[in-house]
Design an enzyme around this catalytic site. Structure first.
Site, PDB file in Angstrom:
ATOM      1  N   ALA A   1       0.821  -1.210   0.000  1.00 29.33           N
ATOM      2  CA  ALA A   1       0.000   0.000   0.000  1.00 29.33           C
ATOM      3  C   ALA A   1       0.855   1.260   0.000  1.00 29.33           C
ATOM      4  O   ALA A   1       0.571   2.230  -0.703  1.00 29.33           O
ATOM      5  CB  ALA A   1      -0.938  -0.013   1.204  1.00 29.33           C
TER       6      ALA A   1
ATOM      7  N   LYS B   1       1.169 -17.707  -1.473  1.00 25.88           N
ATOM      8  CA  LYS B   1       2.394 -16.911  -1.302  1.00 25.88           C
ATOM      9  C   LYS B   1       2.456 -16.321   0.106  1.00 25.88           C
ATOM     10  O   LYS B   1       3.547 -16.131   0.655  1.00 25.88           O
ATOM     11  CB  LYS B   1       2.498 -15.827  -2.366  1.00 25.88           C
ATOM     12  CG  LYS B   1       1.396 -14.766  -2.351  1.00 25.88           C
ATOM     13  CD  LYS B   1       1.750 -13.562  -1.525  1.00 25.88           C
ATOM     14  CE  LYS B   1       0.596 -12.569  -1.481  1.00 25.88           C
ATOM     15  NZ  LYS B   1       0.903 -11.377  -0.659  1.00 25.88           N
TER      16      LYS B   1
END
Length: 325
Positions: A137, A188
């Site tokens: 982000a 992942k």
């Protein structure tokens, strides 16, 4: 163009920053009245993204109806464990064939469903997309060049997402492998915990590279088992996100694993889990059960599960890497 984003966490806010750059009308939903009031009053969340300010045109609401009504695109950007409850509420206000983009990653604990499966369980639409890739982000709001994978079978939603998200710093490649993309996004996060353990153990860069190669092969095997396209593993959502999440202190999953690898005190680990959303921690349980259910053996997942839940030695990760089985 009008977009409703469900989720005012760091990633939801960062996606909104892209939409702001493209002059898109945005409504953001949060479940919490306190969070709504904070964002309305300050237009910031200093804890999550101290360097980002929401444009005054962005609407913040706790009403699912207000966020969903008359929107060209709905984006789900909340932790996966909350999607079930959101969809039960959201279905009350759906007109039909809503265009929904998933930016959440993981597998639901009790049902072992992926995000797109949860959504289609409650909402009758074929316009589903998954947006995934290596994108912290903080990097998005700083407008760093970022590549994302868009997985969808809908030409209509593909065009809308390209229109609202592509900028001079955001590149989007599109594929039609939704399940493969979701597998990459979920697994992942789990592999990042194992990578963090290796970092905590102080292994060499060569060993880290060995781990990443093995992880990519495991992800390909999982994608193939669930009917996806193994080529998805080479996308931004695949190897791109794997490299980022497994090598960065900015990854909460990696940081959690590093605590395990350096044998941090239980109190420190518990405090980190309490104060931080470590999605891979929850996904690990779901992945473990899902693979057992489907008779799929991924030794790295089994060993990691035992390290996290059965106090197995973190060094077992190294033994797994060096095993010829």
């Amino acid at each position: 163009m009008k977009v409703g984003i469900f989720g005012t966490g760091a990633y939801g806010l960062s996606l909104t920053s892209i939409l702001m750059d493209n002059s898109i009308e945005v409504t953001m939903w949060t479940k919490f009245e306190e969070e709504k009031n904070l964002l309305n009053q300050t237009r910031k969340n200093e804890k999550l993204l101290p360097n980002f300010t929401l444009d005054s045109s962005v609407t913040i609401t706790t009403s699912v109806e207000e966020c969903a009504k008359n929107k060209d695109l709905l984006i789900i950007a909340i932790p996966l464990i909350f999607i079930h409850d959101l969809c039960q509420e959201l279905k009350k206000f759906i007109r039909g064939e809503e265009k929904i983009c998933i930016a959440s990653k993981g597998i639901e604990q009790n049902t072992l469903l992926f995000a797109h499966e949860i959504i289609t369980k409650y909402i009758d639409t074929s316009n589903i997309a998954v947006l995934s890739g290596p994108s912290f982000a903080k990097d998005i709001i700083l407008k760093k060049p970022i590549g994302l994978t868009l997985a969808t079978n809908s030409v209509e939603i593909k065009k809308i997402i390209q229109d609202v998200f592509v900028t001079d710093y955001i590149k989007i490649d599109d594929i039609n492998d939704i399940i493969g993309t979701e597998i990459c996004g979920a697994v992942k996060n789990v592999m990042a915990i194992a990578s963090g353990i290796l970092a905590g153990l102080g292994v060499s860069d060569s060993t880290k590279a060995m781990f990443l190669t093995k992880s990519l092969k495991d992800i390909q095997m999982i994608i193939d088992e669930f009917g996806g396209n193994i080529e998805t593993s080479f996308s931004y959502a695949g190897i791109g996100d794997l490299i980022l999440t497994c090598n960065s202190e900015g990854s909460r999953n990696y940081t959690f694993g590093k605590l395990l690898g350096k044998s941090a005190k239980k109190e420190e680990i518990d405090t980190y889990l309490k104060n931080t959303t470590v999605e891979g921690y929850y996904t690990l349980h779901a992945v473990y059960e899902l693979f057992r259910k489907n008779n799929l053996c991924i030794p790295m997942i089994d060993i990691l599960y035992n390290i996290v839940n059965e106090n197995e030695s973190p060094k077992k990760i190294l033994e797994c890497l060096c095993s010829n089985s």
